[in-house]
Design a protein around this motif. Structure first.
Motif, PDB file in Angstrom:
ATOM      1  N   GLN A 272      -5.595  -8.709 -10.307  1.00 57.34           N
ATOM      2  CA  GLN A 272      -6.888  -7.796 -10.412  1.00 57.34           C
ATOM      3  C   GLN A 272      -6.603  -6.421  -9.613  1.00 57.34           C
ATOM      4  O   GLN A 272      -5.789  -6.622  -8.684  1.00 57.34           O
ATOM      5  CB  GLN A 272      -8.178  -8.279 -10.328  1.00 57.34           C
ATOM      6  N   PRO A 273      -7.281  -5.281 -10.040  1.00 56.01           N
ATOM      7  CA  PRO A 273      -6.634  -4.334  -8.932  1.00 56.01           C
ATOM      8  C   PRO A 273      -7.355  -4.224  -7.695  1.00 56.01           C
ATOM      9  O   PRO A 273      -6.562  -3.476  -6.712  1.00 56.01           O
ATOM     10  CB  PRO A 273      -7.375  -3.141 -10.030  1.00 56.01           C
ATOM     11  N   GLY A 274      -8.203  -4.956  -7.318  1.00 55.55           N
ATOM     12  CA  GLY A 274      -8.970  -5.134  -5.885  1.00 55.55           C
ATOM     13  C   GLY A 274      -8.170  -5.731  -4.966  1.00 55.55           C
ATOM     14  O   GLY A 274      -8.478  -5.864  -3.581  1.00 55.55           O
ATOM     15  N   ILE A 275      -7.017  -6.476  -5.515  1.00 55.48           N
ATOM     16  CA  ILE A 275      -6.166  -7.312  -4.309  1.00 55.48           C
ATOM     17  C   ILE A 275      -5.565  -6.260  -3.360  1.00 55.48           C
ATOM     18  O   ILE A 275      -5.145  -5.425  -3.768  1.00 55.48           O
ATOM     19  CB  ILE A 275      -5.314  -8.500  -5.031  1.00 55.48           C
TER      20      ILE A 275
ATOM     21  N   SER B 127     -12.566  -3.124  -5.055  1.00 60.74           N
ATOM     22  CA  SER B 127     -11.842  -3.915  -3.933  1.00 60.74           C
ATOM     23  C   SER B 127     -12.959  -5.128  -3.339  1.00 60.74           C
ATOM     24  O   SER B 127     -12.329  -6.122  -2.758  1.00 60.74           O
ATOM     25  CB  SER B 127     -11.848  -2.931  -2.456  1.00 60.74           C
ATOM     26  N   CYS B 128     -14.056  -5.041  -3.916  1.00 63.66           N
ATOM     27  CA  CYS B 128     -15.213  -5.918  -3.681  1.00 63.66           C
ATOM     28  C   CYS B 128     -14.862  -7.308  -4.451  1.00 63.66           C
ATOM     29  O   CYS B 128     -15.125  -8.367  -3.717  1.00 63.66           O
ATOM     30  CB  CYS B 128     -16.709  -5.429  -3.744  1.00 63.66           C
ATOM     31  N   HIS B 129     -14.986  -7.224  -5.679  1.00 60.95           N
ATOM     32  CA  HIS B 129     -15.121  -8.506  -6.549  1.00 60.95           C
ATOM     33  C   HIS B 129     -13.773  -8.690  -7.188  1.00 60.95           C
ATOM     34  O   HIS B 129     -13.505  -9.767  -7.674  1.00 60.95           O
ATOM     35  CB  HIS B 129     -16.363  -8.738  -7.412  1.00 60.95           C
ATOM     36  N   MET B 130     -13.327  -7.647  -7.710  1.00 60.54           N
ATOM     37  CA  MET B 130     -12.054  -7.617  -8.652  1.00 60.54           C
ATOM     38  C   MET B 130     -10.776  -7.764  -7.829  1.00 60.54           C
ATOM     39  O   MET B 130     -10.019  -6.925  -7.791  1.00 60.54           O
ATOM     40  CB  MET B 130     -12.014  -6.667  -9.616  1.00 60.54           C
TER      41      MET B 130
ATOM     42  N   MET C  43      -3.866  -2.694  -4.835  1.00 63.36           N
ATOM     43  CA  MET C  43      -3.014  -2.849  -5.739  1.00 63.36           C
ATOM     44  C   MET C  43      -3.488  -1.957  -6.773  1.00 63.36           C
ATOM     45  O   MET C  43      -2.379  -0.964  -7.465  1.00 63.36           O
ATOM     46  CB  MET C  43      -2.477  -4.102  -6.405  1.00 63.36           C
ATOM     47  N   GLY C  44      -4.811  -1.747  -7.317  1.00 61.00           N
ATOM     48  CA  GLY C  44      -5.003  -0.853  -8.164  1.00 61.00           C
ATOM     49  C   GLY C  44      -4.546   0.717  -7.780  1.00 61.00           C
ATOM     50  O   GLY C  44      -4.378   1.366  -8.392  1.00 61.00           O
ATOM     51  N   SER C  45      -4.879   1.027  -6.515  1.00 59.41           N
ATOM     52  CA  SER C  45      -4.402   2.136  -6.124  1.00 59.41           C
ATOM     53  C   SER C  45      -3.159   2.484  -5.697  1.00 59.41           C
ATOM     54  O   SER C  45      -2.615   3.403  -5.802  1.00 59.41           O
ATOM     55  CB  SER C  45      -5.277   2.485  -4.628  1.00 59.41           C
ATOM     56  N   VAL C  46      -2.246   1.363  -5.543  1.00 63.97           N
ATOM     57  CA  VAL C  46      -0.868   1.336  -5.372  1.00 63.97           C
ATOM     58  C   VAL C  46      -0.292   1.728  -6.755  1.00 63.97           C
ATOM     59  O   VAL C  46       0.733   2.629  -6.698  1.00 63.97           O
ATOM     60  CB  VAL C  46      -0.343   0.028  -5.055  1.00 63.97           C
ATOM     61  N   VAL C  47      -0.749   1.504  -7.586  1.00 63.31           N
ATOM     62  CA  VAL C  47      -0.386   1.661  -9.115  1.00 63.31           C
ATOM     63  C   VAL C  47      -1.000   3.138  -9.389  1.00 63.31           C
ATOM     64  O   VAL C  47      -0.151   3.929  -9.853  1.00 63.31           O
ATOM     65  CB  VAL C  47      -0.947   0.529 -10.226  1.00 63.31           C
ATOM     66  N   ALA C  48      -2.369   3.535  -9.444  1.00 55.27           N
ATOM     67  CA  ALA C  48      -2.719   4.597  -9.407  1.00 55.27           C
ATOM     68  C   ALA C  48      -2.212   5.802  -8.698  1.00 55.27           C
ATOM     69  O   ALA C  48      -2.194   6.947  -9.224  1.00 55.27           O
ATOM     70  CB  ALA C  48      -4.322   4.659  -9.324  1.00 55.27           C
ATOM     71  N   ILE C  49      -1.657   5.602  -7.589  1.00 51.42           N
ATOM     72  CA  ILE C  49      -0.970   6.678  -6.700  1.00 51.42           C
ATOM     73  C   ILE C  49       0.438   6.688  -6.739  1.00 51.42           C
ATOM     74  O   ILE C  49       1.050   7.476  -6.413  1.00 51.42           O
ATOM     75  CB  ILE C  49      -1.476   6.414  -5.320  1.00 51.42           C
ATOM     76  N   ASP C  50       0.900   5.538  -7.431  1.00 52.76           N
ATOM     77  CA  ASP C  50       2.569   5.407  -7.540  1.00 52.76           C
ATOM     78  C   ASP C  50       3.069   5.288  -5.952  1.00 52.76           C
ATOM     79  O   ASP C  50       3.827   5.973  -5.717  1.00 52.76           O
ATOM     80  CB  ASP C  50       3.085   6.319  -8.287  1.00 52.76           C
ATOM     81  N   ALA C  51       2.246   4.397  -5.239  1.00 44.27           N
ATOM     82  CA  ALA C  51       2.447   4.417  -3.676  1.00 44.27           C
ATOM     83  C   ALA C  51       4.049   3.796  -3.340  1.00 44.27           C
ATOM     84  O   ALA C  51       4.728   3.164  -4.322  1.00 44.27           O
ATOM     85  CB  ALA C  51       1.695   3.496  -3.165  1.00 44.27           C
ATOM     86  N   SER C  52       4.586   4.185  -2.472  1.00 43.18           N
ATOM     87  CA  SER C  52       5.828   3.784  -1.751  1.00 43.18           C
ATOM     88  C   SER C  52       5.780   3.902  -0.171  1.00 43.18           C
ATOM     89  O   SER C  52       4.803   4.278   0.342  1.00 43.18           O
ATOM     90  CB  SER C  52       7.113   4.810  -2.414  1.00 43.18           C
ATOM     91  N   GLY C  53       6.944   3.564   0.438  1.00 46.66           N
ATOM     92  CA  GLY C  53       6.853   3.477   1.801  1.00 46.66           C
ATOM     93  C   GLY C  53       8.228   3.824   2.385  1.00 46.66           C
ATOM     94  O   GLY C  53       9.166   4.260   1.716  1.00 46.66           O
ATOM     95  N   SER C  54       8.461   3.236   3.668  1.00 45.24           N
ATOM     96  CA  SER C  54       9.930   3.337   4.301  1.00 45.24           C
ATOM     97  C   SER C  54      11.049   2.806   3.258  1.00 45.24           C
ATOM     98  O   SER C  54      12.049   3.512   3.630  1.00 45.24           O
ATOM     99  CB  SER C  54       9.755   2.656   5.503  1.00 45.24           C
ATOM    100  N   HIS C  55      10.651   1.779   2.704  1.00 47.39           N
ATOM    101  CA  HIS C  55      11.715   1.166   1.882  1.00 47.39           C
ATOM    102  C   HIS C  55      12.067   1.638   0.516  1.00 47.39           C
ATOM    103  O   HIS C  55      12.450   0.986  -0.327  1.00 47.39           O
ATOM    104  CB  HIS C  55      11.556  -0.318   1.742  1.00 47.39           C
TER     105      HIS C  55
ATOM    106  N   ARG D  42     -12.052   3.560  -7.205  1.00 48.84           N
ATOM    107  CA  ARG D  42     -11.869   3.383  -5.717  1.00 48.84           C
ATOM    108  C   ARG D  42     -11.259   2.146  -5.203  1.00 48.84           C
ATOM    109  O   ARG D  42     -11.875   0.899  -5.972  1.00 48.84           O
ATOM    110  CB  ARG D  42     -13.286   3.709  -4.709  1.00 48.84           C
ATOM    111  N   GLY D  43     -10.242   1.997  -4.417  1.00 44.26           N
ATOM    112  CA  GLY D  43      -9.790   0.722  -3.823  1.00 44.26           C
ATOM    113  C   GLY D  43     -10.429   0.737  -2.279  1.00 44.26           C
ATOM    114  O   GLY D  43     -11.592   0.651  -2.325  1.00 44.26           O
ATOM    115  N   ALA D  44      -9.369   0.668  -1.576  1.00 41.13           N
ATOM    116  CA  ALA D  44      -9.860   0.728  -0.139  1.00 41.13           C
ATOM    117  C   ALA D  44     -10.297   2.163   0.416  1.00 41.13           C
ATOM    118  O   ALA D  44     -10.877   2.239   1.610  1.00 41.13           O
ATOM    119  CB  ALA D  44      -8.808   0.171   1.166  1.00 41.13           C
ATOM    120  N   GLY D  45     -10.411   3.057  -0.379  1.00 41.88           N
ATOM    121  CA  GLY D  45     -10.769   4.290   0.344  1.00 41.88           C
ATOM    122  C   GLY D  45      -9.967   4.844   1.313  1.00 41.88           C
ATOM    123  O   GLY D  45     -10.479   5.395   2.424  1.00 41.88           O
ATOM    124  N   THR D  46      -8.459   4.780   1.385  1.00 43.03           N
ATOM    125  CA  THR D  46      -7.813   5.039   2.444  1.00 43.03           C
ATOM    126  C   THR D  46      -6.673   6.257   1.788  1.00 43.03           C
ATOM    127  O   THR D  46      -5.934   6.688   2.555  1.00 43.03           O
ATOM    128  CB  THR D  46      -6.610   4.108   2.963  1.00 43.03           C
ATOM    129  N   GLY D  47      -7.118   7.038   0.874  1.00 41.47           N
ATOM    130  CA  GLY D  47      -6.396   8.046   0.089  1.00 41.47           C
ATOM    131  C   GLY D  47      -6.464   9.246   1.231  1.00 41.47           C
ATOM    132  O   GLY D  47      -7.346   9.458   1.803  1.00 41.47           O
TER     133      GLY D  47
END
Ligand SMILES: Cc1cc2nc3c(=O)[nH]c(=O)nc-3n(C[C@H](O)[C@H](O)[C@H](O)COP(=O)(O)OP(=O)(O)OC[C@H]3O[C@@H](n4cnc5c(N)ncnc54)[C@H](O)[C@@H]3O)c2cc1C
Ligand code: SF4
Ligand code: SF4
Length: 1009
Positions: free
Chosen positions: A107-110, A90-93, A138-150, A70-75
């Motif tokens: 690290q993935p929690g940034i 998200s806490c220490h890493m 960023m861990g989640s951005v990678v795990a979800i393959d996130a993208s956005g408006s751009h 889990r990252g920020a838990g905004t899925g």
């Protein structure tokens, strides 16, 4: 805690350096995210290192316990929820490990925005821009393959990942990237890695045809595993495969990411349409001009935008049914303008699709346009009532050319099921965020939701689209994945088996056997609580919750929903209102923001752990109301430690997209704790500044000696918990109320005309009577008579904030009648302390529901606001002498919460010669008496460090603010004074010669000419 959890907690605490929590309170905090689901986990681990993660994986495999990263838990699809152990990265890493010219290792929690803040000064950024970049990790951005408006420029995260350090389900750690193959086999020296790569290469080559034949034709796809292009002649691209795998194949502990240069010249256009279909047809025209973003908003968003900000009301023409926001980029400014002109001209004049357009090239204006998407879309959450804009079918994507016809089909499907929905789309790449308005508490609506998904997904698949283009499969879509992929689904299963044979990593997501997964574990509805007093004679809570929701606010609860008991509501609201507020939080996680652009929670800002977030508080209260947590939890220390992380600053209520009143929930919960356990000595002490002031005033030489003496401060620190390092204000020899009596200000005025009652509160009375003198002088100079009621007491804000509601109510009951009587006699009530104004206007009505309290609330204003209003009507004297100084103004949170703009700052700007700079460094970190305590001292300094260093280091002669607590913080570690705007105004009027001498002595550069 049951035996299993006790054992797991003890075992893991022996194995990892990070924290391990398996108690009820923590499980509730991690049971939900931004989706419609809730699942209680078994425990929470906050790893500190990759070794911690590996140890957890070994333990989990040994004991067959699932692991959910889990990252920020905004899925939005419940991707990080599950019944096993949650690994919160998200806490220490969250470190940035190294930065090179065009890559960065993290690290993935940034948080994405923090990473970009680091890269910006280097002229670079991480390209993909998911909308929640201020909180998403960023861990989640990678795990979800996130993208956005751009996406049109940067694509999704997948294209920007160079290598990953991963932990497999069996605890093996390895660095993976593009892996070379020799005759289809790996020659890596690491045997475990070699085995893995060889198995994957074999699976992919055996199924190459199936993989190629079962892909959607949409430009984006986030459903299933990404198999095309993983195995090539050059080797096996492990990053391509793992990105977007939702934590089901491996856990990421470090990553190297490609960075991109910041754009040179940008321009944004808004194109307005009178029909949604015209907007859809315009997209293919716009794509010819190489836009970097092309987003579509429907009528509902436009009307929300108009309501949210008068600038949008002026900007959006009447009759606009849809809008396209288009961004273009160029290396040459002239070329950019010309391309923009041609694009707008084509859509408006030549094709006659848009009826109006705006263009922006300046940073502020472009920012305003983009805020339409970033800020207005989330305000959908503010819409009240039992139906909500639900994330469920919110992520379909289709080939852009199919957009016009698909929108018609989508509307037909919605009509068929009699459902309304909102639509926001990244139209340029065919990504549609459709949110139907439904009520999950209603089983009929749950059925409708399912039927809608079936029909909508049929329509999507008919045009070779995908059920998920951005947010992943999670709990919402995994059961639909076989429908999208047919036979290829079996390859996904094999892939999962190769990585995770025991099904430990985030099981049930992407591949799973449960056809009804999407309607299981829906967030339970919170019924209004039955109060202890309403428990029926046989001792069980009332059967039918509707019976308890007698209040005007109607929370529609299905019959049979059990009502939970609550000890007693201490504030003036109904059980239904309490339940409504707790339910309003949709878990979006926006309140985890830490960027300087927002004020959001000061406590989370310096201690970014889930329990410190405003969302955590709503989750706990919802847990009690839905029966997940026993009501007795409210009186436990575990609960108190979370509740104490709310200091009642009100910033989340102001900035939360759904407007959830978290501080009110926490005051109620703390009040229950106090009712059960009483007040602790340190809480009691700091809520009685009036008593300290009175006693200290009687012995002021001794009290002031104590404040300045190291040994005495050590004793205060150890015995009363007041931080030894905190610079404390000195007590006045004679308090202001005594001075006021001598000056006969405590008698009602006989003058006609403007008159105010000055509500003094503690700080001005005991510590800074000069401020009170300044107020009187300024008011009198402007022809306003001042009355200081002799029987007024402190406001009681500190009592409210710690939940000492009974005491606060008694204080209010003493203040309200005398203040109300003064109002009836024509006085306005003014305060010099924003917290006092907030207490009288917003907190007292929470304590009592009567006409006098409302009268006081309606007639209380901040003193600077009162004077600024006089200025706006031409009544303020402007005989101000120049004050030659540069001051840094800090706007206190409680002033912001009053929503009156910045009147003190405005008044300062009237003073000739005075240069006023707004210091935007967030909350001061003092939060009333929070920063006085030993246990909070360091955190408070950390939170306020931006502000402290700005006052200390920037070229200011003094700081200025209305709030006494912020003043204490701003004066910490510097000899520069922080001065209330009223004192500076008095100085400019040439008043208070004593004060002027004192101020200029402390800050010699400050001079009045
Ligand atoms: C209002 C709103 C708008 C949104 N807009 C967008 C958008 O524009 N684009 C978009 O892509 N998404 C969007 N989302 C969805 C969500 O914010 C993103 O998917 C985001 O990337 C999730 O980040 P997180 O840190 O909250 O992840 P979480 O929800 O905590 O986790 C997401 C997934 O990542 C996995 N994961 C996390 N860390 C690791 C790790 N170290 N190793 C392996 N797996 C890991 C989890 O297991 C889970 O499967 C939006 C959400 C909201 C509430
Ligand atoms: S409190 Fe508001 S911002 Fe925070 S998660 Fe809930 S709805 Fe989102
Ligand atoms: S009121 Fe302030 S301290 Fe409390 S949760 Fe909201 S932002 Fe945080």
């Amino acid at each position: 805690m049951d035996e299993q959890r006790v054992r797991i907690q003890e075992d893991l605490r022996g194995l990892v350096a990070g924290e391990v929590r398996c108690d009820d309170v923590f499980l509730q905090l991690y049971a939900s995210d931004a989706s419609i689901y809730q699942i209680q986990p078994l425990g929470i681990v906050r790893p500190r290192t990759g070794a911690d993660v590996a140890a957890c994986a070994v333990y989990a495999t040994e004991h067959r316990i699932p692991l959910h990263a889990r990252g920020a838990g905004t899925g939005l699809a419940g991707e990080s929820l599950g019944q096993g152990l949650i690994l919160d990265f998200s806490c220490h890493m969250r470190r940035i490990i190294s930065t090179a010219a065009d890559t960065v290792r993290v690290q993935p929690g940034i948080v994405l925005e923090r990473l970009n803040a680091h890269l910006r000064p280097l002229g670079r950024h991480f390209g993909p821009d998911p909308a929640m970049s201020t909180v998403t990790t960023m861990g989640s951005v990678v795990a979800i393959d996130a993208s956005g408006s751009h996406w049109l420029k940067y694509g999704s995260a997948r294209g920007h990942v160079k290598s990953l350090r991963i932990v497999l389900a069996d605890g093996a750690e390895m660095e993976v990237g593009h892996e070379p193959l020799l005759h289809g086999r790996s020659a890596d020296p690491d045997e475990r890695k070699r085995e893995l790569i060889d198995s994957l290469a074999a699976l992919l080559s055996q199924n190459a045809e199936l993989i190629a034949g079962h892909q959607p034709k949409s430009l984006v796809n986030r459903s299933g595993y990404e198999l095309p292009g993983v195995l090539t002649d050059e080797g096996l691209n492990m990053c391509r495969l793992l990105v977007g795998s939702e934590g089901t194949l491996a856990l990421v502990t470090e990553m190297t990411l490609a960075t991109a240069p910041l754009p040179k010249h940008r321009g944004v256009a808004l194109l307005f349409f009178d029909r949604l279909e015209s907007a859809a047809r315009a997209v293919s025209e716009i794509l010819q001009f190489s836009p970097v973003a092309c987003d579509l908003m429907d009528r509902r968003h436009l009307s929300l935008a108009r309501e949210s900000d008068v600038r949008y009301d002026l900007l959006i023409p009447a009759g606009a049914e849809a809008l396209l926001l288009v961004e273009l980029e160029a290396t040459d400014a002239l070329e950019l303008r010309e391309r923009m002109r041609l694009m707008v001209d084509r859509v408006r004049r030549r094709k006659k699709l848009a009826f109006d357009a705006r263009q922006a090239f300046g940073v502020d204006e472009m920012e305003l346009y983009w805020r339409l998407a970033a800020k207005v879309v989330p305000t959908l959450y503010r819409l009240k009532g039992s139906t909500r804009a639900l994330p469920f079918v919110e992520d379909v994507a289709i080939p852009p050319a199919a957009l016009p016809d698909f929108l018609v089909e989508m509307q037909n499907v919605l009509k068929r099921h009699q459902i309304t929905a909102s639509l926001f789309a990244h139209a340029g790449h065919g990504q549609l965020h459709i949110r139907p308005f439904l009520d999950l508490a209603d089983p009929e609506h749950v059925k409708k939701l399912e039927l809608l998904a079936n029909d909508l997904y049929d329509a999507v698949l008919a045009v070779s689209g995908t059920i998920s283009g951005e947010h992943g499969d999670g709990l919402s879509r995994t059961s639909f994945v076989p429908r999208q992929y047919g036979e290829l689904y079996n390859v996904f299963r094999d892939m999962k088996r190769i990585f995770d044979p025991n099904n430990i990593l985030n099981p049930g997501k992407v591949v799973g056997d449960d056809p009804d997964l999407h309607t299981r574990n829906l967030r339970p509805r919170t019924a209004p609580p039955a109060l202890a007093a309403e428990v029926s004679a046989n001792g069980s809570p009332l059967e039918n919750a509707e019976a308890t929701s007698a209040a005007e606010v109607s929370v529609v609860v299905p019959p049979g929903t059990p009502s939970r008991q609550w000890v007693e509501l201490e504030l003036n609201w109904s059980p239904a209102e309490l339940a409504e507020v707790a339910t309003d939080c949709n878990g979006c996680g926006a309140c985890r923001a830490q960027d300087p652009g927002v004020r959001m929670c000061p406590i989370f800002r310096f201690a970014p752990a889930e329990e410190a977030s405003p969302r955590a508080k709503a989750n706990l209260v919802r847990g009690v109301l839905s029966g997940q947590l026993d009501v007795a939890t409210l009186s436990t220390d575990d609960f108190k430690s979370v509740a104490d992380l709310c200091v009642n600053c009100k910033m989340c209520r102001l900035e939360c997209p759904a407007g959830v009143d978290i501080p009110k929930l926490m005051i109620e919960a703390k009040a229950n704790y106090v009712a059960a356990n009483g007040l602790r000595l340190d809480d009691w002490l700091l809520s009685r500044l009036d008593l300290i002031g009175t006693l200290g005033g009687l012995l002021s030489p001794f009290a002031n000696w104590t404040i300045g003496n190291r040994q005495a401060r050590w004793v205060l620190d150890k015995v009363l918990g007041i931080a030894q390092g905190r610079k404390l204000p000195r007590l006045a020899t004679r308090n202001f109320m005594r001075r006021a009596a001598r000056r006969r200000l405590t008698r009602p005025t006989r003058r006609s005309g403007r008159k105010v009652l000055y509500f003094v509160d503690s700080y001005a009375n005991y510590f800074d009577p000069q401020l009170a003198d300044a107020l009187i002088a300024v008011m009198e100079h402007n022809g306003v008579a001042v009355y200081v009621h002799p029987d007024q007491r402190q406001s009681g804000m500190a009592m409210v904030s710690i939940g000492a509601i009974e005491k606060a109510r008694r204080v209010a009951q003493q203040n309200v009648p005398l203040l109300a009587e003064a109002v009836r006699q024509g006085y306005s009530i003014v305060t010099t302390e924003p917290s006092a104004a907030l207490c009288l206007t917003q907190e007292y009505p929470m304590l009592a529901d009567d006409d006098e309290t409302r009268l006081v609330a309606d007639n209380t204003v901040d003193a600077c606001h009162y004077l600024w209003q006089m200025h706006l009507t031409g009544k303020l004297q402007l005989d101000l002498k120049p004050v030659n100084a540069t001051v840094g103004y800090h706007q206190p949170c409680h002033l912001k919460a009053l929503a009156i703009g910045s009147p003190g700052e405005n008044l300062l700007r009237l003073i000739p010669g005075l240069s006023v700079t707004r210091v935007e460094r967030g909350c001061s970190g003092m939060a009333g008496t929070y920063g006085l305590r030993r246990k909070n001292y360091r955190n408070s300094l950390r939170a306020g460090w931006g502000l402290i260093s700005a006052v200390r280091d920037l070229g200011f002669q003094a700081g200025t603010t209305e709030c006494s607590a912020c003043k204490i913080q701003m004066e910490q570690g510097t000899t520069k004074p922080t001065i209330h705007p009223l004192k500076l105004l008095a100085l400019a009027y040439g008043m208070l010669p004593e004060a002027a001498a004192l101020l200029t002595a402390r800050s010699p550069e400050l001079s009045v000419t």
